[in-house]
Design a protein around this motif. Sequence first.
Motif, PDB file in Angstrom:
ATOM      1  N   UNK A   1      -3.863  17.033   4.292  1.00 42.98           N
ATOM      2  CA  UNK A   1      -4.514  15.960   5.031  1.00 42.98           C
ATOM      3  C   UNK A   1      -4.842  14.785   4.114  1.00 42.98           C
ATOM      4  N   UNK A   2      -5.318  15.088   2.902  1.00 49.95           N
ATOM      5  CA  UNK A   2      -5.621  14.015   1.945  1.00 49.95           C
ATOM      6  C   UNK A   2      -4.345  13.249   1.607  1.00 49.95           C
ATOM      7  N   UNK A   3      -3.263  13.988   1.357  1.00 51.41           N
ATOM      8  CA  UNK A   3      -1.995  13.336   1.049  1.00 51.41           C
ATOM      9  C   UNK A   3      -1.554  12.448   2.212  1.00 51.41           C
ATOM     10  N   UNK A   4      -1.609  12.992   3.435  1.00 46.83           N
ATOM     11  CA  UNK A   4      -1.184  12.210   4.603  1.00 46.83           C
ATOM     12  C   UNK A   4      -2.065  10.981   4.796  1.00 46.83           C
ATOM     13  N   UNK A   5      -3.371  11.158   4.604  1.00 40.93           N
ATOM     14  CA  UNK A   5      -4.287  10.014   4.728  1.00 40.93           C
ATOM     15  C   UNK A   5      -3.990   8.960   3.658  1.00 40.93           C
ATOM     16  N   UNK A   6      -3.782   9.408   2.410  1.00 42.05           N
ATOM     17  CA  UNK A   6      -3.465   8.476   1.317  1.00 42.05           C
ATOM     18  C   UNK A   6      -2.142   7.759   1.589  1.00 42.05           C
ATOM     19  N   UNK A   7      -1.144   8.522   2.027  1.00 43.06           N
ATOM     20  CA  UNK A   7       0.167   7.939   2.315  1.00 43.06           C
ATOM     21  C   UNK A   7       0.045   6.903   3.435  1.00 43.06           C
ATOM     22  N   UNK A   8      -0.699   7.258   4.473  1.00 48.43           N
ATOM     23  CA  UNK A   8      -0.884   6.341   5.602  1.00 48.43           C
ATOM     24  C   UNK A   8      -1.581   5.060   5.138  1.00 48.43           C
ATOM     25  N   UNK A   9      -2.612   5.225   4.302  1.00 44.06           N
ATOM     26  CA  UNK A   9      -3.333   4.048   3.805  1.00 44.06           C
ATOM     27  C   UNK A   9      -2.427   3.187   2.931  1.00 44.06           C
TER      28      UNK A   9
ATOM     29  N   UNK B   1       9.539   2.037   6.562  1.00 45.56           N
ATOM     30  CA  UNK B   1      10.002   2.878   7.673  1.00 45.56           C
ATOM     31  C   UNK B   1      10.528   4.218   7.153  1.00 45.56           C
ATOM     32  N   UNK B   2      11.341   4.185   6.086  1.00 50.80           N
ATOM     33  CA  UNK B   2      11.884   5.428   5.524  1.00 50.80           C
ATOM     34  C   UNK B   2      10.769   6.339   5.029  1.00 50.80           C
ATOM     35  N   UNK B   3       9.797   5.783   4.365  1.00 49.98           N
ATOM     36  CA  UNK B   3       8.673   6.575   3.871  1.00 49.98           C
ATOM     37  C   UNK B   3       7.887   7.163   5.039  1.00 49.98           C
TER      38      UNK B   3
END
Length: 191
Positions: free
Chosen positions: A95-103, A141-143
């Motif tokens: 979740x932290x990774x996904x949140x960081x990636x999203x940010x 978009x790819x990321x």
Amino acid sequence: MASVTVKQPCTKCDKGGGVATCGGCQQCLCVKHFNEHRQELATEIDNLGEERDLLQRNLIEDIAAYDFPSYVNDWEQKSIAKIQAAAEQARIDIQKYLDDKKQQLKTSLAQVTNELKLGRQSNDYTEIDLKKWMEQMKQIRETLENPSTILIIDDNNTESIIHLIQVKQTETTDRAIRSLEEAAIVTRSGR
């Protein structure tokens, strides 16, 4: 001629003739000592019976004293707790990774958006700028569409029956995000 039978003396008292021979110890005994000998054997067998009874009680008590099922249950609960803790940590890491990636993607997209807006307002963009912004949006978009940038690693320790997992970010994810950030920095500094 009549045969003469020689009587062996009693091995206990050395008197008179032994009238009985013990089948176990092969001693020749008089009646009195034969009866005493049988009484001694009876006492010994009684003692052996009592010892057997005591061993039987101790055996039952000792087996009951070892609470093996309780030990196994405790081990099971501790193992489950470790697995649950590892799973919870993996969920938190993901979740932290996904949140960081999203940010990070939001930040990158905001930078491209800002550059597009500034380019329109100042009306000084070129094909090079358009190509760079399209490439940046393509990378975003790819990321966004390739979430396989994290690894779940199975701690395949051969000494343990229970394998724990860990979540790791792949190097390609880090490079892609750094590339987007560097492109945004170059664009800002070039303006």
